[in-house]
Design an enzyme around this catalytic site. Structure first.
Site, PDB file in Angstrom:
ATOM      1  CG  HIS A 117       0.010   0.279   2.631  1.00  0.00           C
ATOM      2  ND1 HIS A 117       0.587  -1.002   3.263  1.00  0.00           N
ATOM      3  CD2 HIS A 117       0.165   1.128   3.152  1.00  0.00           C
ATOM      4  CE1 HIS A 117       1.424  -0.260   4.207  1.00  0.00           C
ATOM      5  NE2 HIS A 117       1.264   0.792   4.345  1.00  0.00           N
ATOM      6  CG  ASP A 119       1.624   4.936   4.691  1.00  0.00           C
ATOM      7  OD1 ASP A 119       1.025   4.231   4.795  1.00  0.00           O
ATOM      8  OD2 ASP A 119       2.628   5.133   5.559  1.00  0.00           O
ATOM      9  CG  HIS A 271       5.322   0.590   2.827  1.00  0.00           C
ATOM     10  ND1 HIS A 271       4.397   2.524   2.136  1.00  0.00           N
ATOM     11  CD2 HIS A 271       4.265   0.392   4.111  1.00  0.00           C
ATOM     12  CE1 HIS A 271       3.665   2.572   2.973  1.00  0.00           C
ATOM     13  NE2 HIS A 271       3.785   2.008   4.775  1.00  0.00           N
ATOM     14  NE  ARG A 286       1.317   6.528   9.198  1.00  0.00           N
ATOM     15  CZ  ARG A 286       0.466   5.967   9.046  1.00  0.00           C
ATOM     16  NH1 ARG A 286       0.291   4.522   8.660  1.00  0.00           N
ATOM     17  NH2 ARG A 286      -0.237   6.053   8.169  1.00  0.00           N
TER      18      ARG A 286
END
Ligand code: OGA
Ligand code: MN
Length: 295
Positions: A117, A119, A271, A286
Site C-alpha cells: 500500500h 499510506d 510498502h 509513525r
C-alpha cells in the site's frame, strides 16, 4: 570494497549520504535531529530524500516524540490517523505501530501495512510521506519492503501504458479494513470513522510534484477498481499491475536497526510490513505528512 561515503556539507552541518545497492533507498549518517535543522541543512536533507527515489533512512536518531514531530512538520502539515485509539497519548500526530499488548489490550496498530500500500492513498489528498521511528525492534523479522513506482511505471509494456493512460482508479479504506476487521487490532469502524473515509479516485499514473517524473499510483491494499472500465477488464488489469510492481525487480527490503527513522515518499513508492514472530516485541512511532491531490 569499503568506500568512504560521500559527504554533504552545509554551513552548519556535515553528514554522510549513501545510496543503497538497490532500485531505491539511501541512508544518512551523522545528522542529529535532536535540535532543529537550519533551513539550508533541511533543504539538503530534502534533496537527499528526492535523490533516494523515495526511501531515506536516517540512522541513529535518539530523539523523542516532540523532536520527531518537529522534524516531520518541516515537510508539511501532519495527518491525524482515523484509528484514534492507537495515537500516542499527548501526541496525536504519532500513530503507534506496535504489536505490544498491555493489560490485555493492543497499544498500537499491530498489523499495520501487512499488504502492499501507499499510506492514505484512500484520501482525496493522500500522504506526501511517512516517518517511522524504531522504538523497539525484534531480534528476528520485522522488515519493511518498498517498491520504486517510478521504475515500475517505466518498465511497463507499451501496450499496458496505453491501456492505463489518462485513466483513474478507485481507492477505498473500508474495503480492505472490512476484509481484515475482527482481529485484535481491528474492531469494526464506527459510523463516524466510516464517514471520514469515503471512496475516492486518483489517476493511475501520477506526476510527482517535486521530481516531475511519472509514477504508478495503484496499490493492492486500497485500489479496488479502474474507473470507466468494465468490471471484467478492471479485474484482469489491476492484478497484473499489482504483480508487476511487487515481482521483486523494483524492491528494497529494509532490515531495521535501533533508532532508525525511515522516511518514505508515498507519492512514488508502495510498502509492505513483513511482520515478526508474535512473541517478539516491535514498537514504532509513525508520523504522516499530508500531501496534495494527485495529478
Ligand atoms: C506504516 C506501515 C510498515 C511496518 O506504518 O505505514 O505500513 O513495517 N508500517 O511497520
Ligand atoms: Mn503504511
Amino acid at each position: 570494497m569499503q568506500t568512504t561515503a560521500p559527504r554533504r556539507r552545509t554551513a552548519s552541518a556535515v553528514f554522510e549520504y549513501r545510496s543503497f545497492d538497490a532500485p531505491l533507498g539511501a541512508e544518512i549518517r551523522g545528522l542529529d535531529l535532536s535540535r532543529p535543522l537550519d533551513d539550508e541543512t533541511f533543504a539538503a536533507v530534502r534533496r537527499c530524500f528526492l535523490d533516494s527515489q523515495g526511501v531515506l533512512v536516517l540512522r541513529d536518531q535518539r530523539i523523542g516524540p516532540e523532536q520527531h514531530i518537529l522534524f516531520s512538520r518541516r515537510f508539511g502539515p501532519l495527518a491525524i490517523h482515523v484509528l484514534r485509539q492507537f495515537l500516542l497519548p499527548g501526541h496525536p500526530e504519532i500513530l503507534l505501530v506496535s504489536n505490544v499488548i498491555k493489560d490485555g489490550r493492543p497499544v498500537g496498530l499491530g498489523d499495520a501495512g501487512r499488504y502492499w500500500h501507499s499510506d492514505l492513498s484512500y484520501l482525496a489528498e493522500p500522504s506526501l510521506g511517512s516517518l517511522l521511528h524504531a522504538q523497539e525492534i525484534p531480534k528476528e523479522g520485522g522488515d519493511t519492503s518498498f517498491v520504486n513506482m517510478y521504475a515500475a511505471y517505466l518498465a511497463l509494456p507499451a501496450s499496458i501504458k496505453r491501456r492505463i493512460e489518462g485513466r483513474r482508479a478507485t481507492h477505498s479504506y473500508r474495503k480492505t479494513y472490512d476484509r481484515i476487521a475482527g482481529s485484535t487490532y481491528r474492531p469494526a469502524l464506527t459510523e463516524a470513522q466510516k464517514q471520514e473515509v469515503p471512496e475516492v479516485d486518483h489517476p493511475i499514473v501520477r506526476t510527482h510534484p517535486e521530481s516531475g517524473r511519472k509514477a504508478l499510483f495503484v496499490n493492492e491494499g486500497f485500489t479496488t477498481r479502474i474507473v470507466d472500465m468494465t468490471e471484467d477488464e478492471s479485474d484482469e488489469l489491476l492484478p497484473r499491475l499489482f504483480s508487476h510492481c511487487t515481482a521483486g525487480h523494483f524492491t528494497y527490503r529494509h532490515h531495521w536497526q535501533e533508532h532508525d527513522i525511515v522516511l518514505w515518499d508515498n507519492r512514488c513508492t508502495i510498502h509492505l510490513a513483513h511482520g515478526c514472530p508474535p512473541e517478539l516485541r516491535r514498537h514504532m512511532h509513525r508520523t504522516t505528512v499530508k500531501g496534495d491531490i494527485p495529478r
